[in-house]
Design a protein around this motif. Structure first.
Motif, PDB file in Angstrom:
ATOM      1  N   VAL A 110       0.834  -1.194   0.000  1.00 40.91           N
ATOM      2  CA  VAL A 110       0.000   0.000   0.000  1.00 40.91           C
ATOM      3  C   VAL A 110       0.875   1.253   0.000  1.00 40.91           C
ATOM      4  O   VAL A 110       1.936   1.293   0.625  1.00 40.91           O
ATOM      5  CB  VAL A 110      -0.987  -0.005   1.195  1.00 40.91           C
ATOM      6  N   ARG A 111       0.440   2.256  -0.765  1.00 39.22           N
ATOM      7  CA  ARG A 111       1.162   3.530  -0.805  1.00 39.22           C
ATOM      8  C   ARG A 111       0.493   4.462   0.199  1.00 39.22           C
ATOM      9  O   ARG A 111      -0.664   4.835   0.024  1.00 39.22           O
ATOM     10  CB  ARG A 111       1.121   4.093  -2.222  1.00 39.22           C
ATOM     11  N   ALA A 112       1.212   4.815   1.265  1.00 42.39           N
ATOM     12  CA  ALA A 112       0.613   5.610   2.336  1.00 42.39           C
ATOM     13  C   ALA A 112       0.623   7.094   1.998  1.00 42.39           C
ATOM     14  O   ALA A 112      -0.289   7.821   2.367  1.00 42.39           O
ATOM     15  CB  ALA A 112       1.339   5.367   3.650  1.00 42.39           C
ATOM     16  N   LEU A 113       1.662   7.529   1.299  1.00 40.64           N
ATOM     17  CA  LEU A 113       1.735   8.933   0.884  1.00 40.64           C
ATOM     18  C   LEU A 113       2.179   8.974  -0.561  1.00 40.64           C
ATOM     19  O   LEU A 113       3.075   8.239  -0.960  1.00 40.64           O
ATOM     20  CB  LEU A 113       2.745   9.703   1.736  1.00 40.64           C
ATOM     21  N   GLU A 114       1.561   9.860  -1.351  1.00 38.06           N
ATOM     22  CA  GLU A 114       1.859   9.928  -2.773  1.00 38.06           C
ATOM     23  C   GLU A 114       2.278  11.358  -3.094  1.00 38.06           C
ATOM     24  O   GLU A 114       1.456  12.254  -3.161  1.00 38.06           O
ATOM     25  CB  GLU A 114       0.594   9.531  -3.544  1.00 38.06           C
ATOM     26  N   ARG A 115       3.575  11.575  -3.277  1.00 40.70           N
ATOM     27  CA  ARG A 115       4.121  12.871  -3.686  1.00 40.70           C
ATOM     28  C   ARG A 115       3.453  14.032  -2.975  1.00 40.70           C
ATOM     29  O   ARG A 115       2.865  14.922  -3.605  1.00 40.70           O
ATOM     30  CB  ARG A 115       4.016  13.040  -5.200  1.00 40.70           C
ATOM     31  N   VAL A 116       3.527  14.047  -1.651  1.00 36.57           N
ATOM     32  CA  VAL A 116       2.934  15.136  -0.877  1.00 36.57           C
ATOM     33  C   VAL A 116       3.979  16.228  -0.666  1.00 36.57           C
ATOM     34  O   VAL A 116       5.077  15.958  -0.186  1.00 36.57           O
ATOM     35  CB  VAL A 116       2.423  14.616   0.481  1.00 36.57           C
ATOM     36  N   SER A 117       3.639  17.455  -1.056  1.00 35.60           N
ATOM     37  CA  SER A 117       4.535  18.590  -0.848  1.00 35.60           C
ATOM     38  C   SER A 117       3.820  19.621   0.013  1.00 35.60           C
ATOM     39  O   SER A 117       2.713  20.035  -0.301  1.00 35.60           O
ATOM     40  CB  SER A 117       4.917  19.236  -2.180  1.00 35.60           C
ATOM     41  N   LEU A 118       4.455  20.001   1.112  1.00 39.69           N
ATOM     42  CA  LEU A 118       3.842  20.954   2.027  1.00 39.69           C
ATOM     43  C   LEU A 118       4.924  21.852   2.603  1.00 39.69           C
ATOM     44  O   LEU A 118       6.058  21.412   2.819  1.00 39.69           O
ATOM     45  CB  LEU A 118       3.153  20.231   3.189  1.00 39.69           C
ATOM     46  N   ASP A 119       4.574  23.109   2.880  1.00 42.23           N
ATOM     47  CA  ASP A 119       5.499  24.045   3.520  1.00 42.23           C
ATOM     48  C   ASP A 119       5.006  24.359   4.926  1.00 42.23           C
ATOM     49  O   ASP A 119       3.804  24.511   5.137  1.00 42.23           O
ATOM     50  CB  ASP A 119       5.556  25.360   2.733  1.00 42.23           C
ATOM     51  N   PHE A 120       5.939  24.449   5.850  1.00 44.94           N
ATOM     52  CA  PHE A 120       5.585  24.864   7.200  1.00 44.94           C
ATOM     53  C   PHE A 120       6.371  26.120   7.514  1.00 44.94           C
ATOM     54  O   PHE A 120       7.600  26.090   7.582  1.00 44.94           O
ATOM     55  CB  PHE A 120       5.871  23.744   8.195  1.00 44.94           C
ATOM     56  N   ARG A 121       5.655  27.241   7.655  1.00 43.43           N
ATOM     57  CA  ARG A 121       6.311  28.543   7.791  1.00 43.43           C
ATOM     58  C   ARG A 121       6.382  28.973   9.243  1.00 43.43           C
ATOM     59  O   ARG A 121       5.560  28.564  10.066  1.00 43.43           O
ATOM     60  CB  ARG A 121       5.535  29.587   7.001  1.00 43.43           C
ATOM     61  N   ALA A 122       7.351  29.844   9.495  1.00 43.42           N
ATOM     62  CA  ALA A 122       7.472  30.418  10.831  1.00 43.42           C
ATOM     63  C   ALA A 122       6.221  31.236  11.140  1.00 43.42           C
ATOM     64  O   ALA A 122       5.609  31.792  10.230  1.00 43.42           O
ATOM     65  CB  ALA A 122       8.717  31.306  10.909  1.00 43.42           C
ATOM     66  N   SER A 123       5.854  31.285  12.401  1.00 46.34           N
ATOM     67  CA  SER A 123       4.696  32.063  12.861  1.00 46.34           C
ATOM     68  C   SER A 123       3.406  31.647  12.152  1.00 46.34           C
ATOM     69  O   SER A 123       2.596  32.489  11.783  1.00 46.34           O
ATOM     70  CB  SER A 123       4.906  33.570  12.642  1.00 46.34           C
ATOM     71  N   GLU A 124       3.269  30.364  11.942  1.00 47.02           N
ATOM     72  CA  GLU A 124       2.069  29.902  11.263  1.00 47.02           C
ATOM     73  C   GLU A 124       1.624  28.567  11.866  1.00 47.02           C
ATOM     74  O   GLU A 124       2.448  27.708  12.150  1.00 47.02           O
ATOM     75  CB  GLU A 124       2.360  29.723   9.775  1.00 47.02           C
ATOM     76  N   ILE A 125       0.306  28.437  12.053  1.00 38.14           N
ATOM     77  CA  ILE A 125      -0.234  27.142  12.479  1.00 38.14           C
ATOM     78  C   ILE A 125      -0.797  26.461  11.242  1.00 38.14           C
ATOM     79  O   ILE A 125      -1.703  26.985  10.601  1.00 38.14           O
ATOM     80  CB  ILE A 125      -1.343  27.306  13.539  1.00 38.14           C
ATOM     81  N   HIS A 126      -0.203  25.337  10.904  1.00 43.80           N
ATOM     82  CA  HIS A 126      -0.597  24.615   9.699  1.00 43.80           C
ATOM     83  C   HIS A 126      -1.317  23.340  10.132  1.00 43.80           C
ATOM     84  O   HIS A 126      -0.711  22.451  10.710  1.00 43.80           O
ATOM     85  CB  HIS A 126       0.662  24.293   8.887  1.00 43.80           C
ATOM     86  N   ALA A 127      -2.604  23.271   9.875  1.00 49.16           N
ATOM     87  CA  ALA A 127      -3.360  22.087  10.287  1.00 49.16           C
ATOM     88  C   ALA A 127      -3.418  21.079   9.155  1.00 49.16           C
ATOM     89  O   ALA A 127      -3.519  21.455   7.987  1.00 49.16           O
ATOM     90  CB  ALA A 127      -4.768  22.496  10.700  1.00 49.16           C
ATOM     91  N   ILE A 128      -3.290  19.812   9.509  1.00 48.84           N
ATOM     92  CA  ILE A 128      -3.443  18.737   8.534  1.00 48.84           C
ATOM     93  C   ILE A 128      -4.670  17.951   8.964  1.00 48.84           C
ATOM     94  O   ILE A 128      -4.744  17.487  10.099  1.00 48.84           O
ATOM     95  CB  ILE A 128      -2.235  17.789   8.544  1.00 48.84           C
ATOM     96  N   VAL A 129      -5.621  17.821   8.071  1.00 45.67           N
ATOM     97  CA  VAL A 129      -6.798  17.031   8.424  1.00 45.67           C
ATOM     98  C   VAL A 129      -6.984  15.921   7.404  1.00 45.67           C
ATOM     99  O   VAL A 129      -6.464  15.975   6.301  1.00 45.67           O
ATOM    100  CB  VAL A 129      -8.078  17.897   8.510  1.00 45.67           C
ATOM    101  N   GLY A 130      -7.720  14.921   7.812  1.00 50.40           N
ATOM    102  CA  GLY A 130      -7.984  13.790   6.933  1.00 50.40           C
ATOM    103  C   GLY A 130      -8.567  12.672   7.758  1.00 50.40           C
ATOM    104  O   GLY A 130      -8.424  12.659   8.977  1.00 50.40           O
ATOM    105  N   GLU A 131      -9.241  11.742   7.088  1.00 51.34           N
ATOM    106  CA  GLU A 131      -9.797  10.605   7.815  1.00 51.34           C
ATOM    107  C   GLU A 131      -8.665   9.720   8.311  1.00 51.34           C
ATOM    108  O   GLU A 131      -7.529   9.842   7.841  1.00 51.34           O
ATOM    109  CB  GLU A 131     -10.694   9.787   6.881  1.00 51.34           C
ATOM    110  N   ASN A 132      -8.993   8.798   9.214  1.00 48.19           N
ATOM    111  CA  ASN A 132      -7.983   7.821   9.615  1.00 48.19           C
ATOM    112  C   ASN A 132      -7.555   7.057   8.371  1.00 48.19           C
ATOM    113  O   ASN A 132      -8.386   6.689   7.552  1.00 48.19           O
ATOM    114  CB  ASN A 132      -8.560   6.846  10.647  1.00 48.19           C
ATOM    115  N   GLY A 133      -6.247   6.846   8.245  1.00 47.12           N
ATOM    116  CA  GLY A 133      -5.762   6.137   7.072  1.00 47.12           C
ATOM    117  C   GLY A 133      -5.474   7.050   5.903  1.00 47.12           C
ATOM    118  O   GLY A 133      -5.072   6.597   4.838  1.00 47.12           O
ATOM    119  N   ALA A 134      -5.665   8.370   6.086  1.00 45.59           N
ATOM    120  CA  ALA A 134      -5.427   9.294   4.977  1.00 45.59           C
ATOM    121  C   ALA A 134      -3.941   9.560   4.785  1.00 45.59           C
ATOM    122  O   ALA A 134      -3.524  10.040   3.748  1.00 45.59           O
ATOM    123  CB  ALA A 134      -6.161  10.599   5.222  1.00 45.59           C
TER     124      ALA A 134
END
Lengths: 342, 531
Positions: free
Chosen positions: B29-53
């Motif tokens: 099973v492929r758990a993650l497929e080419r995911v690109s994300l930035d996490f910046r200073a002074s920022e709250i970055h929420a990740i949401v998704g169902e279980n198994g996402a």
């Protein structure tokens, strides 16, 4: 890394986790055969292997259940010597008191087995109701039961007063038709081997087919969850130590009958470690909640065969412990998987 | 230097941590497929998704617990390779786990400096004074009043969490990863934690926040990324007016996020409530209490009724439920079908048709190392054994398992595999099944949807409503008010070990009911009511 290779290694590891003990047994068997030519591969040798390891095997069967429940019993060797000492002493007293030899032997045997059950029950009470950790409670038993038997016999040997009857169980066996040993006598399957296999079969059946086994696994896997599921935890844990005591009593009977005497300083010395080693080699996890009696049976035979090979190869008995220790550690390493990284 | 290039430089520097086309493969099973994300200073970055996402896998990659199959983790513009969590910590990335990583038997100060103890006398002795002061300062900065000499085992979950955060900050973490930090917290504690997240953001840190609570996400996140089946499917960003908007500039609310997560239209996740029943009282408590934890509980629940129990953590809800089924010492009277009973054990309660589904699935409610079949048939084992317990009927057990897998729509490919591999929602259904198999008349279910994703939540609500429709008396303990309001016929609110108030069906339909419950739970309304 090459993903295909990784997948293959994973599959190999999973296979060894499950069947490693059988593979090891096969390899050792092959080595023994190669070493001794087809001499080893004869029934007489195998009979002797089973016969000499039956007492430790009987202990290991009980130990498998204890370890699956998440516990440990360090006192089994001392339980064996105490049960044997009290059994033979009472038998001798009865023979001196002009009871018939048969009755004395039967009562003495019963005393031996009951002493085992009693000693195991004491462990059970301390652990379950006294809430003492199994390791500590049975460490106490290891010291106390041995010391009691030394006191009974003044650290000496207790010889049985029964000339032939008592030793019939330990030395006799069921003749196997069509097989003869080198001396031309019919080969027998010793009673101790039969008892070992019968107990192993009963234990394996309890584990995989009876309610008690299901409870045992649940308690060993997660005692809190078992409590929340409404299982009778105290009763389950008490019973497993009583059953361990029963096995120790039976092992004591087999041993004392075979020797027709009890050496209070020697009998059962260190057999708790042999029993635990056999259980671990057999693939039962020390953390509890998973185990198999058939693995333990093979574990007993592996330990026996190693001793056998080393003795025949002329390795000093002083080195045998080191080899055994290595095998135990290796067994745990091979069988350790993602499921039980402890 | 030209101002323009300075700006570019600063925006680049702003990105403290980047996942660059991260792919993770598990066997089959492929758990993650080419995911690109930035996490910046002074920022709250929420990740949401169902279980198994793929949320957990992403967090593992970023915190060094797992190496990506392909792609990189980029820290301050430099690709880095983490082979263990300590590598990530050295790069200023720390994770606050859902199950806190604290040593229970050590003090708060010892935990905070664990592995980096300040020393004196050439490193021979731990400098206890400095250790203590550092812990005190860190905790004070976080607004926590925990005493640094206190043992961890004496702390509440919220306090321990604060210690864990202090421990992360003590490593100079610039990026903090929070895995469902509010899952085990009550409402007021959650609010304090969210305030703390904002404070940490104000200090210039990058915060990665994973939560199933979409209201919290909407409240604090500057940026929301939605994962589904291992892919990044949607992203939302807060504009300068403070409104969370999608890429098409439409305003995002909980519904938008939930739809993006499941990839389909969700109706109301709550089933329609059945009519109030006139059936007989199934269970009645008279001045009942768990000794030392709760008292004077009087409550009658009819067959077919769903009664919600609200209250803060520590208000004695769970303890009272455990006392009813014989897991704790108790006072007062329980009547089942009019007869006073006193269950000595869970088994006795089960025989009296009262069952309790624990809030803590992993360590109390289920045997995670055992299979679905063994789990589902454990309390009712007698029903599938013959000859006085000597023969467990595997065939009958498989039939029972198959029946519940169908009835509760449990997604489990292999009923003989350990249930540790199942998602939270499916584990919860297995926990429910093991008790429903004992044919209870009273079901007490504690936090039925903790750690369960939104799709499975709706299914569990439907199951509870259906069971009530079939005449089961249900007592639902929950810290999620919308859930209680959505499914319960009435809600009792506990505070300080006793009942602080009750909301009828009509009151639950009113718009201010959530506020009323909160007031009752926290004690604000007490004066007003007695007046």
């Amino acid at each position: 890394m090459n993903r295909r290779l990784v997948d293959r290694l994973r599959a190999a590891q999973a296979f060894l986790q499950q069947w490693g003990v059988v593979v090891a047994f096969a390899i050792l068997f092959a080595v023994s055969t190669a070493k001794q030519g087809f001499d080893f591969f004869n029934a007489e040798n195998f009979r002797a292997l089973l016969n000499s390891n039956a007492p430790v095997g009987i202990l290991a069967v009980g130990m498998t259940l204890v370890i699956i429940s998440g516990g440990i019993d360090l006192s089994v060797g001392s339980m064996v010597v105490l049960a044997a000492a009290l059994g033979v002493t009472s038998m001798n007293a009865l023979i001196d008191g002009s009871t018939s030899e048969l009755n004395a032997v039967l009562i003495g045997g019963a005393v031996t087995v009951l002493c085992g059950v009693g000693a195991g029950s004491i462990n059970g009470v301390l652990i379950v109701f006294g809430r003492i950790a199994p390791f500590i409670a049975t460490l106490g038993g290891l010291a106390a039961f041995r010391s009691m038997s030394l006191a009974v016999a003044d650290a000496g040997e207790i010889r049985s007063q029964s000339a032939t009857l008592f030793c019939a169980l330990g030395r006799g066996g069921i003749p196997l038709p069509g097989l003869e040993n080198a001396a031309g006598k019919p080969l027998t399957l010793s009673y101790s081997t039969v008892i070992f296999f019968a107990l192993a079969a009963i234990a394996q059946w309890m584990l995989s087919r009876a309610r008690f086994g299901r409870h045992l696994i649940a308690v060993g896997a997660n005692e809190t969850a078992a409590c929340y599921a409404g299982l009778p935890i105290a009763w389950v844990r008490f019973r497993v130590y009583a059953i361990m005591g029963l096995c120790a009593g039976i092992a004591a009977l087999v041993q004392s009958s075979r020797m027709n005497s009890v050496s209070t300083a020697q009998l059962g010395l260190g057999s708790e470690l042999d029993a635990i080693a056999a259980v671990v080699i057999g693939g039962t996890t020390l953390r509890g909640g998973f185990g198999r009696v058939w693995g333990t049976v093979i574990g007993v035979l592996i330990l026996g065969m190693i001793t056998n090979i080393l003795t025949i190869s002329g390795v000093s008995p002083y080195w045998q412990g080191a080899v055994k220790g290595g095998v135990i550690v290796l067994a745990v390493l091979v069988q350790r998987g993602s499921r039980d990284s402890m | 230097m030209a101002p323009a290039s300075a700006v570019t430089l600063s925006t680049q520097c702003n990105v403290l941590l980047r996942a660059a086309a991260v792919t993770v493969d598990y066997p089959g099973v492929r758990a993650l497929e080419r995911v690109s994300l930035d996490f910046r200073a002074s920022e709250i970055h929420a990740i949401v998704g169902e279980n198994g996402a793929g949320k957990s896998t992403l967090m593992q990659v970023l915190s060094g617990a797992r190496e990506p199959t392909e792609g990189n983790v980029v820290r301050d513009g430099v690709a880095v390779r983490f082979s263990r969590p300590s590598d990530a910590i050295r790069h200023g990335i720390a994770m606050v786990h859902q199950e806190l990583n604290l040593v229970e038997t050590l003090s708060v100060a010892q935990n905070i400096s664990l592995g980096r103890e300040p020393t004196r006398c050439c490193g021979l002795l731990i400098d206890r004074a400095r250790q203590h002061n550092r812990a005190r300062d860190l905790l004070a900065a976080l607004g926590s009043e925990v005493n640094p000499t206190q043992k961890i085992s004496k702390l509440s979950i919220a306090q321990a969490q604060c210690v864990e955060i202090a421990k992360c900050i003590a490593t100079d973490a610039r990026v903090l990863i929070f895995d469902e930090p509010t899952a085990a917290l009550g409402a007021s504690e959650s609010a304090r934690l969210l305030a703390l997240l904002r404070q940490l953001r104000g200090e210039g840190r990058a915060i990665l926040f994973v939560s199933h609570h979409l209201d919290e996400v909407i409240a604090v996140a500057d940026r929301v990324s939605v994962l589904r089946d291992g892919r990044l499917v949607n992203a939302f960003e807060r504009d300068h007016n403070g409104v969370l908007r999608g890429s098409d500039r439409s305003q995002a609310d909980e519904g938008t996020l939930a739809r993006a997560m499941v990839g389909r239209e969700l109706g109301s996740i709550y089933p329609c409530k059945g009519h109030a029943t006139n059936a007989g009282v199934a269970i009645e408590l008279v001045n009942f209490g768990a000794r030392g934890r709760s008292r004077d509980l009087s409550l009658a629940v009819r067959a077919g009724e769903i009664v919600g129990v609200a209250g803060l953590i520590g208000s004695g809800r769970t303890e009272s439920a455990e006392a009813i089924v014989g897991l704790r010492d108790r006072d007062g009277v329980v009547r089942i079908g009019g007869h006073a009973v006193r269950f000595a054990s869970v088994r006795a309660a089960m025989r009296g048709s009262v069952v309790y589904v624990s809030e803590d699935r992993k360590s109390k409610g289920l045997h995670t190392s055992l299979s679905s079949r063994v789990n589902m048939t454990l309390p009712s084992l007698d029903a599938t054994t013959h000859f006085g317990g000597l023969w467990v009927d595997d065939k009958a057990q498989r039939a029972v398992t198959a029946r519940w897998i169908r009835a509760l729509e449990i997604r489990c490919a292999k009923p003989e595999q350990p249930i540790a591999a199942l998602s939270g929602g499916n584990q919860q259904k297995v926990a429910l099944a093991r008790w429903l198999e004992t044919k209870p008349k009273v079901l007490i279910i504690d936090e039925p949807t903790r750690g369960v994703d939104v799709g499975a939540k709706a299914e569990i609500y439907a199951i509870i409503a259906r069971l009530a429709g079939e005449g089961l008396a249900c007592i639902v303990i929950s810290s999620e008010l919308p859930e209680l309001i959505g499914i319960a016929h009435r809600v009792i609110v506990m505070r300080g070990g006793t009942i602080a108030g009750e909301l009828s069906r009509e009151q639950l339909a009113a718009t201010d009911c959530e506020e009323r419950i909160m007031r009752l739970a926290s004690g604000v309304m007490q004066l007003k009511e007695s007046a």
